[in-house]
Design a protein around this motif. Structure first.
Motif, PDB file in Angstrom:
ATOM      1  N   LEU A  92      88.906  24.639  79.653  1.00 27.86           N
ATOM      2  CA  LEU A  92      90.024  25.461  80.124  1.00 27.86           C
ATOM      3  C   LEU A  92      90.781  26.125  78.974  1.00 27.86           C
ATOM      4  O   LEU A  92      91.212  27.262  79.058  1.00 27.86           O
ATOM      5  N   LYS A  93      90.934  25.394  77.885  1.00 30.40           N
ATOM      6  CA  LYS A  93      91.731  25.904  76.756  1.00 30.40           C
ATOM      7  C   LYS A  93      90.863  26.282  75.567  1.00 30.40           C
ATOM      8  O   LYS A  93      91.376  26.500  74.466  1.00 30.40           O
ATOM      9  N   ASN A  94      89.547  26.306  75.796  1.00 32.49           N
ATOM     10  CA  ASN A  94      88.625  26.680  74.729  1.00 32.49           C
ATOM     11  C   ASN A  94      88.803  25.829  73.466  1.00 32.49           C
ATOM     12  O   ASN A  94      88.798  26.335  72.348  1.00 32.49           O
ATOM     13  N   LEU A  95      88.979  24.554  73.659  1.00 30.45           N
ATOM     14  CA  LEU A  95      89.225  23.631  72.544  1.00 30.45           C
ATOM     15  C   LEU A  95      87.895  23.265  71.881  1.00 30.45           C
ATOM     16  O   LEU A  95      86.948  22.912  72.589  1.00 30.45           O
ATOM     17  N   HIS A  96      87.842  23.350  70.553  1.00 29.06           N
ATOM     18  CA  HIS A  96      86.599  22.990  69.857  1.00 29.06           C
ATOM     19  C   HIS A  96      86.415  21.468  69.879  1.00 29.06           C
ATOM     20  O   HIS A  96      87.354  20.714  69.623  1.00 29.06           O
ATOM     21  N   ILE A  97      85.186  21.035  70.161  1.00 24.97           N
ATOM     22  CA  ILE A  97      84.879  19.598  70.160  1.00 24.97           C
ATOM     23  C   ILE A  97      83.955  19.314  68.986  1.00 24.97           C
ATOM     24  O   ILE A  97      82.808  19.768  68.969  1.00 24.97           O
ATOM     25  N   SER A  98      84.454  18.548  68.014  1.00 22.17           N
ATOM     26  CA  SER A  98      83.624  18.307  66.820  1.00 22.17           C
ATOM     27  C   SER A  98      82.714  17.101  66.988  1.00 22.17           C
ATOM     28  O   SER A  98      81.706  16.983  66.297  1.00 22.17           O
ATOM     29  N   ALA A  99      83.069  16.190  67.876  1.00 20.93           N
ATOM     30  CA  ALA A  99      82.249  14.978  68.016  1.00 20.93           C
ATOM     31  C   ALA A  99      82.322  14.406  69.416  1.00 20.93           C
ATOM     32  O   ALA A  99      83.373  14.452  70.062  1.00 20.93           O
ATOM     33  N   LEU A 100      81.203  13.861  69.849  1.00 26.42           N
ATOM     34  CA  LEU A 100      81.125  13.184  71.150  1.00 26.42           C
ATOM     35  C   LEU A 100      80.524  11.802  70.926  1.00 26.42           C
ATOM     36  O   LEU A 100      79.603  11.663  70.113  1.00 26.42           O
ATOM     37  N   ALA A 101      81.014  10.807  71.647  1.00 21.11           N
ATOM     38  CA  ALA A 101      80.423   9.468  71.538  1.00 21.11           C
ATOM     39  C   ALA A 101      80.439   8.782  72.888  1.00 21.11           C
ATOM     40  O   ALA A 101      81.380   8.953  73.668  1.00 21.11           O
ATOM     41  N   CYS A 102      79.398   8.009  73.141  1.00 27.88           N
ATOM     42  CA  CYS A 102      79.363   7.263  74.409  1.00 27.88           C
ATOM     43  C   CYS A 102      78.550   5.985  74.245  1.00 27.88           C
ATOM     44  O   CYS A 102      77.996   5.705  73.179  1.00 27.88           O
ATOM     45  N   GLY A 103      78.473   5.226  75.343  1.00 24.61           N
ATOM     46  CA  GLY A 103      77.670   4.009  75.356  1.00 24.61           C
ATOM     47  C   GLY A 103      76.253   4.328  75.769  1.00 24.61           C
ATOM     48  O   GLY A 103      75.406   4.648  74.930  1.00 24.61           O
ATOM     49  N   GLY A 104      76.001   4.282  77.076  1.00 23.98           N
ATOM     50  CA  GLY A 104      74.610   4.361  77.525  1.00 23.98           C
ATOM     51  C   GLY A 104      74.162   5.606  78.271  1.00 23.98           C
ATOM     52  O   GLY A 104      72.967   5.812  78.424  1.00 23.98           O
ATOM     53  N   ASN A 105      75.074   6.435  78.734  1.00 28.28           N
ATOM     54  CA  ASN A 105      74.669   7.546  79.595  1.00 28.28           C
ATOM     55  C   ASN A 105      74.171   8.745  78.774  1.00 28.28           C
ATOM     56  O   ASN A 105      74.853   9.764  78.625  1.00 28.28           O
ATOM     57  N   ILE A 106      72.955   8.615  78.264  1.00 29.11           N
ATOM     58  CA  ILE A 106      72.425   9.626  77.330  1.00 29.11           C
ATOM     59  C   ILE A 106      72.142  10.946  78.057  1.00 29.11           C
ATOM     60  O   ILE A 106      72.266  12.024  77.478  1.00 29.11           O
ATOM     61  N   LYS A 107      71.795  10.839  79.334  1.00 24.75           N
ATOM     62  CA  LYS A 107      71.503  12.058  80.091  1.00 24.75           C
ATOM     63  C   LYS A 107      72.734  12.981  80.136  1.00 24.75           C
ATOM     64  O   LYS A 107      72.650  14.172  79.823  1.00 24.75           O
ATOM     65  N   LEU A 108      73.874  12.395  80.473  1.00 28.87           N
ATOM     66  CA  LEU A 108      75.104  13.195  80.520  1.00 28.87           C
ATOM     67  C   LEU A 108      75.506  13.631  79.113  1.00 28.87           C
ATOM     68  O   LEU A 108      75.944  14.769  78.903  1.00 28.87           O
ATOM     69  N   LEU A 109      75.314  12.743  78.156  1.00 28.88           N
ATOM     70  CA  LEU A 109      75.652  13.096  76.770  1.00 28.88           C
ATOM     71  C   LEU A 109      74.871  14.340  76.334  1.00 28.88           C
ATOM     72  O   LEU A 109      75.431  15.258  75.730  1.00 28.88           O
ATOM     73  N   ASN A 110      73.590  14.382  76.662  1.00 27.30           N
ATOM     74  CA  ASN A 110      72.772  15.544  76.288  1.00 27.30           C
ATOM     75  C   ASN A 110      73.309  16.828  76.910  1.00 27.30           C
ATOM     76  O   ASN A 110      73.329  17.879  76.261  1.00 27.30           O
ATOM     77  N   LYS A 111      73.757  16.737  78.143  1.00 25.27           N
ATOM     78  CA  LYS A 111      74.344  17.922  78.794  1.00 25.27           C
ATOM     79  C   LYS A 111      75.618  18.350  78.045  1.00 25.27           C
ATOM     80  O   LYS A 111      75.865  19.533  77.834  1.00 25.27           O
ATOM     81  N   GLN A 112      76.398  17.366  77.666  1.00 22.13           N
ATOM     82  CA  GLN A 112      77.646  17.676  76.945  1.00 22.13           C
ATOM     83  C   GLN A 112      77.349  18.278  75.573  1.00 22.13           C
ATOM     84  O   GLN A 112      78.046  19.182  75.118  1.00 22.13           O
ATOM     85  N   ILE A 113      76.284  17.778  74.934  1.00 21.64           N
ATOM     86  CA  ILE A 113      75.903  18.310  73.618  1.00 21.64           C
ATOM     87  C   ILE A 113      75.540  19.795  73.759  1.00 21.64           C
ATOM     88  O   ILE A 113      75.958  20.635  72.963  1.00 21.64           O
ATOM     89  N   GLU A 114      74.777  20.082  74.797  1.00 20.24           N
ATOM     90  CA  GLU A 114      74.348  21.463  75.026  1.00 20.24           C
ATOM     91  C   GLU A 114      75.557  22.374  75.259  1.00 20.24           C
ATOM     92  O   GLU A 114      75.629  23.478  74.732  1.00 20.24           O
ATOM     93  N   ARG A 115      76.539  21.864  75.988  1.00 21.18           N
ATOM     94  CA  ARG A 115      77.704  22.685  76.351  1.00 21.18           C
ATOM     95  C   ARG A 115      78.677  22.852  75.184  1.00 21.18           C
ATOM     96  O   ARG A 115      79.206  23.923  74.944  1.00 21.18           O
TER      97      ARG A 115
END
Ligand code: NAD
Ligand code: MG
Length: 361
Positions: free
Chosen positions: A20-43
């Motif tokens: 919504l605010k076009n905020l830059h995301i420099s890092a993402l971290a999670c536990g086990g949900n790699i499928k969703l993480l991959n989608k977030q990485i792409e976005r």
């Protein structure tokens, strides 16, 4: 912004706001949900990514994958972003909060467990609460003095309408049906046992440095917190039950745009308030003991995490969660914690102790 716990309920909402605010995301971290993480990485195309376990590394579609607690800490060092949203669940979020504090980063803190177990070691940290009640208190307390007492509101959780005697046979699937909030499984169970409100009391104590704090039930979760003043006035904070509001308050510098439609009070049929039954929600009897000795937080939190996990895996009954916590407290007594290392030591010992309980289901 750095987002830890990006695939959870809070993380996902925070990323919606970031778009919504076009905020830059420099890092993402999670536990086990790699499928969703991959989608977030792409976005979001972050520079750094961290996952809990090395065995999943080959599944992650990113060049710069870090692993485990060390990975989280390393990312905090490497990222030039000065804001961390810590939405990891449980004790696993503590090291990131401590490290971000050490690096003088601003911390939008969803991981209340950091304060429950080590609030004394986070004094002076730049913490902005993401918990809805504490976000409400933050707003109510702005530029106000002569505060007498604070209240955080509880929903009563999945079993608010049940009698105490009916709690014996409830299943995890019942406990996970929260009437108002869609949240991760651990906090949803904590809402049903009232452990969540117990933790929020100590969270408020550490955030606002006041011991006069209590809770009551407002089953619709439209009222989040109250602030009582010396002169007898009370101010209240209402909103629809949607975490995006509290997250936006914590991660954005400006607050002029609408996150949620406001409540229409005329259309509200009624609001009711209830005392927290100590018979039904026995963990809440620990409130004063915890406020008098916040060191108990690490014991209660670790025992609770183990027992909630057991209940979710159907290795114990719902009422065993509180029984397990009380049994652990009896065993460990009053801890005196002077060094941060002791927090980790107690957490480890308590988990070891609780893992060995045997319950017949
Ligand atoms: P959740 O279970 O939906 O998400 C937890 C996130 O943490 C997931 O992304 C998971 O992969 C990640 N995670 C777990 N262990 C990890 C580890 N070792 N390393 C890295 N990542 C790890 O939980 P949630 O409901 O989003 O809650 C997150 C935190 O926010 C909790 O501390 C909770 O008490 C707090 N909180 C949540 C809400 C809510 O509405 N969901 C409201 C107030 C406070
Ligand atoms: Mg809350």
């Amino acid at each position: 912004m750095i987002v830890f716990g990006s695939t959870g309920s809070i993380g996902v909402n925070a990323l919606k706001l970031a778009i919504l605010k076009n905020l830059h995301i420099s890092a993402l971290a999670c536990g086990g949900n790699i499928k969703l993480l991959n989608k977030q990485i792409e976005r979001f195309k972050p520079e750094f990514v961290c996952i809990k376990e090395a065995k999943d590394r080959h599944l992650v579609k990113h060049k710069n994958v870090f692993v485990g607690q060390e990975g989280l800490e390393r990312i905090l060092e490497l990222s030039s972003d000065t804001l961390l949203l810590n939405a990891i669940v449980g004790f696993a979020g503590l090291k990131s909060t401590l490290k971000a504090h050490k690096l003088n980063k601003k911390i939008a803190l969803a991981n209340k467990e950091s304060l429950v177990v080590a609030g004394e070691f986070l004094k002076g940290a730049n913490l902005i609460p993401v918990d809805s009640e504490h976000s409400a208190l933050n707003a109510l307390l702005k530029e106000r003095q002569n505060v007498k007492k604070l209240y955080v509101c509880a929903s009563g959780g999945a079993f608010f309408k049940l009698k105490t005697k009916d709690l014996k046979s409830v299943k995890p699937s019942d406990a996970l049906k929260h009437p108002n909030w869609s949240m991760g499984s651990k906090i949803t169970i904590d809402s049903a046992t009232m452990a969540n409100k117990l933790f929020e009391i100590i969270e408020a104590y550490h955030l606002f440095n006041i011991k006069e704090i209590d809770a009551f039930i407002e089953p619709k979760s439209l009222l989040h917190a109250l602030c009582e003043f010396q002169n007898g006035a009370t101010s209240a904070y209402f909103s629809k039950p949607d975490m995006k509001l509290a997250i936006a308050e914590a991660i954005f510098d400006t607050h002029e745009f609408e996150i949620l439609p406001p409540l229409d009070f005329v259309k509200l049929s009624h609001l009711k308030f209830h005392k927290i039954s100590l018979k039904k929600y026995s963990l809440f009897t620990l409130k004063n003991a915890l406020l008098n000795n916040p060191n108990l937080g690490v014991i209660i939190n670790a025992a609770n995490e183990v027992m909630v996990e057991k209940f979710l895996k159907q290795k114990c009954e719902f009422l065993d969660i509180s029984k397990g916590v009380f049994k652990t407290l009896d065993h460990f007594g009053e801890p005196k914690i002077r060094e941060l290392e002791e927090v980790f030591e107690y957490d480890r010992k308590v988990r070891e102790y609780c893992e060995n309980f045997s319950f017949i289901v």
